[in-house]
Write a protein that holds these residues in place. Structure first.
Motif, PDB file in Angstrom:
ATOM      1  N   ILE A 104       0.870  -1.236  -0.169  1.00 49.24           N
ATOM      2  CA  ILE A 104       0.136   0.107   0.128  1.00 49.24           C
ATOM      3  C   ILE A 104       0.735   1.402  -0.109  1.00 49.24           C
ATOM      4  N   THR A 105       0.394   2.068  -0.947  1.00 48.03           N
ATOM      5  CA  THR A 105       1.212   3.659  -0.787  1.00 48.03           C
ATOM      6  C   THR A 105       0.200   4.782  -0.724  1.00 48.03           C
ATOM      7  N   VAL A 106       0.568   5.794  -0.271  1.00 46.27           N
ATOM      8  CA  VAL A 106      -0.290   7.008   0.229  1.00 46.27           C
ATOM      9  C   VAL A 106       0.598   8.262  -0.306  1.00 46.27           C
ATOM     10  N   SER A 107      -0.361   8.999  -1.118  1.00 47.03           N
ATOM     11  CA  SER A 107       0.469  10.327  -1.596  1.00 47.03           C
ATOM     12  C   SER A 107      -0.249  11.376  -1.622  1.00 47.03           C
ATOM     13  N   GLY A 109      -2.312  13.044  -3.345  1.00 48.82           N
ATOM     14  CA  GLY A 109      -3.296  12.852  -4.408  1.00 48.82           C
ATOM     15  C   GLY A 109      -3.107  11.527  -5.294  1.00 48.82           C
ATOM     16  N   ALA A 110      -4.369  11.230  -6.048  1.00 54.53           N
ATOM     17  CA  ALA A 110      -4.109  10.236  -6.827  1.00 54.53           C
ATOM     18  C   ALA A 110      -3.029  10.517  -8.106  1.00 54.53           C
ATOM     19  N   LYS A 111      -3.039  11.794  -8.386  1.00 51.42           N
ATOM     20  CA  LYS A 111      -2.245  12.373  -9.516  1.00 51.42           C
ATOM     21  C   LYS A 111      -0.469  12.036  -9.010  1.00 51.42           C
ATOM     22  N   GLN A 112      -0.393  12.094  -7.792  1.00 50.77           N
ATOM     23  CA  GLN A 112       1.051  11.877  -7.332  1.00 50.77           C
ATOM     24  C   GLN A 112       1.487  10.405  -7.292  1.00 50.77           C
ATOM     25  N   ALA A 117       4.579   6.307  -9.991  1.00 52.36           N
ATOM     26  CA  ALA A 117       4.633   5.048 -10.650  1.00 52.36           C
ATOM     27  C   ALA A 117       5.255   5.295 -11.868  1.00 52.36           C
ATOM     28  N   MET A 118       5.064   6.250 -12.665  1.00 52.61           N
ATOM     29  CA  MET A 118       5.771   6.471 -14.025  1.00 52.61           C
ATOM     30  C   MET A 118       7.058   6.663 -13.732  1.00 52.61           C
ATOM     31  N   MET A 119       7.428   7.467 -12.760  1.00 51.84           N
ATOM     32  CA  MET A 119       8.858   7.824 -12.505  1.00 51.84           C
ATOM     33  C   MET A 119       9.848   6.645 -12.191  1.00 51.84           C
ATOM     34  N   ALA A 120       9.075   5.772 -11.182  1.00 52.62           N
ATOM     35  CA  ALA A 120       9.689   4.797 -10.868  1.00 52.62           C
ATOM     36  C   ALA A 120       9.969   3.532 -11.907  1.00 52.62           C
ATOM     37  N   THR A 121       9.122   3.582 -13.018  1.00 53.55           N
ATOM     38  CA  THR A 121       9.109   2.244 -13.923  1.00 53.55           C
ATOM     39  C   THR A 121       9.715   2.868 -15.337  1.00 53.55           C
ATOM     40  N   LEU A 122       9.394   4.002 -15.849  1.00 59.21           N
ATOM     41  CA  LEU A 122       9.478   4.222 -17.286  1.00 59.21           C
ATOM     42  C   LEU A 122      11.025   4.704 -17.532  1.00 59.21           C
ATOM     43  N   ASP A 123      11.703   3.987 -18.580  1.00 57.39           N
ATOM     44  CA  ASP A 123      12.978   4.520 -19.035  1.00 57.39           C
ATOM     45  C   ASP A 123      12.673   5.182 -20.300  1.00 57.39           C
ATOM     46  N   ILE A 124      13.674   5.940 -21.099  1.00 61.81           N
ATOM     47  CA  ILE A 124      13.637   6.669 -22.038  1.00 61.81           C
ATOM     48  C   ILE A 124      13.018   5.672 -23.402  1.00 61.81           C
ATOM     49  N   GLY A 125      11.986   6.035 -23.814  1.00 65.85           N
ATOM     50  CA  GLY A 125      11.581   5.252 -25.053  1.00 65.85           C
ATOM     51  C   GLY A 125      10.346   4.317 -24.797  1.00 65.85           C
ATOM     52  N   PRO A 264       2.101  -4.726  -6.428  1.00 64.04           N
ATOM     53  CA  PRO A 264       3.202  -5.276  -5.775  1.00 64.04           C
ATOM     54  C   PRO A 264       4.141  -4.684  -4.834  1.00 64.04           C
ATOM     55  N   SER A 265       4.742  -5.379  -3.942  1.00 65.72           N
ATOM     56  CA  SER A 265       5.576  -4.439  -3.195  1.00 65.72           C
ATOM     57  C   SER A 265       6.878  -4.042  -3.650  1.00 65.72           C
ATOM     58  N   GLU A 266       7.458  -4.680  -4.637  1.00 66.27           N
ATOM     59  CA  GLU A 266       8.614  -4.100  -5.501  1.00 66.27           C
ATOM     60  C   GLU A 266       8.441  -2.748  -6.036  1.00 66.27           C
ATOM     61  N   LEU A 267       7.180  -2.838  -6.707  1.00 68.73           N
ATOM     62  CA  LEU A 267       6.872  -1.695  -7.180  1.00 68.73           C
ATOM     63  C   LEU A 267       6.378  -0.477  -6.260  1.00 68.73           C
ATOM     64  N   ILE A 268       5.759  -0.809  -5.064  1.00 65.98           N
ATOM     65  CA  ILE A 268       5.306   0.125  -3.983  1.00 65.98           C
ATOM     66  C   ILE A 268       6.676   0.625  -3.247  1.00 65.98           C
ATOM     67  N   ARG A 269       7.859  -0.150  -3.143  1.00 64.26           N
ATOM     68  CA  ARG A 269       8.963   0.313  -2.735  1.00 64.26           C
ATOM     69  C   ARG A 269       9.554   1.325  -3.599  1.00 64.26           C
ATOM     70  N   ALA A 270       9.485   1.046  -4.874  1.00 64.09           N
ATOM     71  CA  ALA A 270      10.382   2.053  -5.827  1.00 64.09           C
ATOM     72  C   ALA A 270       9.729   3.362  -5.802  1.00 64.09           C
ATOM     73  N   MET A 271       8.274   3.211  -5.965  1.00 69.76           N
ATOM     74  CA  MET A 271       7.509   4.395  -5.736  1.00 69.76           C
ATOM     75  C   MET A 271       7.957   5.320  -4.637  1.00 69.76           C
ATOM     76  N   ALA A 272       8.179   4.722  -3.431  1.00 68.09           N
ATOM     77  CA  ALA A 272       8.338   5.158  -2.214  1.00 68.09           C
ATOM     78  C   ALA A 272       9.688   6.045  -2.355  1.00 68.09           C
ATOM     79  N   VAL A 273      10.701   5.541  -2.994  1.00 66.41           N
ATOM     80  CA  VAL A 273      11.868   6.167  -3.248  1.00 66.41           C
ATOM     81  C   VAL A 273      11.821   7.445  -4.190  1.00 66.41           C
ATOM     82  N   VAL A 274      10.874   7.457  -5.014  1.00 66.09           N
ATOM     83  CA  VAL A 274      10.467   8.686  -5.811  1.00 66.09           C
ATOM     84  C   VAL A 274       9.836   9.944  -4.649  1.00 66.09           C
TER      85      VAL A 274
END
Length: 410
Positions: A104-107, A109-112, A117-125, A264-274
C-alpha cells in the motif's frame, strides 16, 4: 593567452523535458473562465472535475481531532500504519482485494501516485498505452518521464471502451503499461466484468505489459451498474497491476490531496523512493481525515451519487434535444461527453466558421458565457465535455444557453 570566458545569458531557459507538455488545457480553460467571472462576466464554468458538495462533517471533525491531538508532524513516508490499515480494509471490504501493509502507498493525491509509478518504472522510449478519450495528465506525465504515449482511439460505437483488437495492435516490445480509467474522465464510460475479459486475455498473452488502473470514480456509478476492478476479477494479473484510488471525488475532498494505491511490494518500494525525494509524506492531518472517510458511513456517498445521477439525466436529456449535438448516456463519473459533429461547418452570427470542437467551445464561452472543454483536449474530436458536478440551477441555465447559442448558428 587565456581563452575568453563565455558569459552565460541571464535569460531563463526551461528544461528541455518541458518542451512537449504544458499546463493542463482543462486548467487553462477554467482559468480563462474564472478570470472573465472576476471581471464581472456572467460565466458558468462547467470545466472542472470537482464536486460542489462539501467534505462530510465527520471527516472534518476527524481532522480537527487530529490537530488538537498534536498529529501535525511528519508521518511515515508513504502513509501512516493506521491509514494503510484503513485502506487495506477498504480494498478487502469493497473490492475483494487483499494487500499486505508493504503493498500500500499513500501520496498527495491520486495524481502523485500516477507520477510516482511512472517515474519509478519508465525509461527513455518506454511506451504507455492510453485509450482515448483520456484524462489529459496521463500523456503529459509519460512525456515528462521520457516515455512515449501510445494513443488508442475508443470509438463511441464501442461505448468509448477499449477493444481487445485495438489493444493487440498497440502492443510492442517497448510497451510498459496499459492505463485503464473506469468510470472514465471524460466520457463516463465504465467497464463491466464482461467488458474487461477480452482485454485480460490480451494482457495474459503479453506478460511484459503491466496494468495501471485508475478507479478514482469508483463510487460514482449509475443505473445499477456494478463496479469491478481488474485485480479482483482476474487474479493472474494481480502481480502486475497497480490499483489507484483516492478520496477526492466520492468524499468531496479535492483540496485534502490524498490518493492511494495497492500493488506489488517491489513496485510500491520503488514508488516510495521517488516520493522520498519529492514531497515526502502526505499531510498528517489529511491522512487522519481519510481514515474517517474510508471507515465512516457509506450512505452519504450513495446519497450524493443519486444527486449526480439526477443531474446526469438532466444534462444528457437537454443536450440530446439540441440540433447538431448528441450525447451518450454515461455509466459513471460526473461528465457528459457530447458529440458536436453536426455543428462543424456552421457559421456564427458574426461570420466565424466552426471548424472544430475547440471553435465551438470558444464560441460558447464568447457568446453565452458557458465554459466547456473541447474533446480535442482529451484526444478525441469532435466532442466537448461538460462537468455536471455543479448545481441543478446552473446546469439548467447552461443547457438553455447552449441551446440558444447553437440555434443561432447557420
Amino acid at each position: 593567452m587565456n581563452a575568453p570566458v563565455q558569459v552565460q545569458s541571464s535569460v531563463f531557459r526551461p528544461a528541455s523535458r518541458l518542451a512537449p507538455i504544458g499546463v493542463s488545457k482543462i486548467l487553462k480553460i477554467t482559468g480563462m473562465a474564472e478570470e472573465l467571472k472576476r471581471r464581472g462576466g456572467d460565466i458558468i464554468v462547467l470545466g472542472t472535475g470537482e464536486p460542489d458538495f462539501d467534505t462530510p462533517d465527520y471527516v472534518k471533525d476527524a481532522a480537527k481531532r487530529a490537530m488538537d491531538g498534536g498529529a501535525t508532524k511528519y508521518t511515515a513516508l508513504d502513509g501512516t500504519p493506521e491509514l494503510k490499515a484503513a485502506i487495506r480494509a477498504k480494498f478487502e471490504r469493497e473490492n475483494g482485494l487483499e494487500f499486505a501493509q508493504d503493498e500500500i502507498t499513500v501520496s498527495a493525491g491520486a495524481k502523485q501516485v500516477l507520477f510516482n509509478a511512472m517515474m519509478a518504472t519508465l525509461d527513455i522510449g518506454d511506451e504507455v498505452i492510453i485509450p482515448t478519450p483520456y484524462w489529459v495528465t496521463y500523456a503529459d506525465m509519460v512525456l515528462l518521464m521520457g516515455g512515449k504515449p501510445v494513443f488508442v482511439p475508443c470509438r463511441e460505437v464501442n461505448g468509448f471502451r477499449l477493444t481487445a483488437e485495438d489493444l493487440v495492435q498497440a502492443i510492442t516490445p517497448r510497451t510498459r503499461w496499459l492505463i485503464l480509467n473506469s468510470p472514465s474522465n471524460p466520457s463516463g464510460a465504465a467497464y463491466s466484468d464482461a467488458d474487461y475479459r477480452p482485454i485480460f486475455d490480451v494482457l495474459i498473452a503479453h506478460p511484459h505489459v503491466w496494468l495501471m488502473v485508475d478507479d478514482i470514480y469508483e463510487h460514482i456509478v449509475y443505473d445499477d451498474f456494478r463496479f469491478v476492478t481488474p485485480a479482483a476479477i482476474e487474479p493472474s494479473l494481480r502481480n502486475r497491476t497497480l490499483t489507484i484510488n483516492g478520496v477526492s471525488k466520492a468524499y468531496a475532498m479535492t483540496g485534502w490531496r490524498i490518493g492511494y494505491a495497492g500493488g506489488p511490494s517491489e513496485l510500491i518500494r520503488a514508488m516510495a523512493v521517488v516520493q522520498s525525494q519529492s514531497t515526502s509524506c502526505p499531510s498528517s492531518i489529511s491522512q487522519a481525515a481519510t481514515i474517517a472517510a474510508l471507515s465512516g458511513p457509506a450512505e452519504i456517498v450513495r446519497e450524493r451519487c443519486r444527486s449526480f445521477q439526477a443531474r446526469r439525466n438532466l444534462v444528457i436529456g437537454a443536450l440530446n434535444k439540441v440540433d447538431g449535438i448528441s450525447c451518450r448516456m454515461p455509466e459513471g463519473a460526473f461528465y457528459a461527453f457530447a458529440g458536436c459533429a453536426g455543428l462543424i461547418g456552421r457559421i456564427t452570427p458574426d461570420g466565424q466558421l466552426i471548424t472544430s470542437d475547440a471553435d465551438f467551445a470558444e464560441y460558447l464561452l464568447r457568446s453565452v458565457g458557458v465554459a466547456v472543454v473541447p474533446g480535442s483536449a482529451f484526444g478525441l474530436e469532435p466532442y466537448f465535455r461538460i462537468s455536471y458536478a455543479t448545481s441543478v440551477l446552473e446546469l439548467e441555465e447552461a443547457c438553455r444557453r447552449i441551446a440558444h447559442a447553437t440555434g443561432r448558428l447557420s
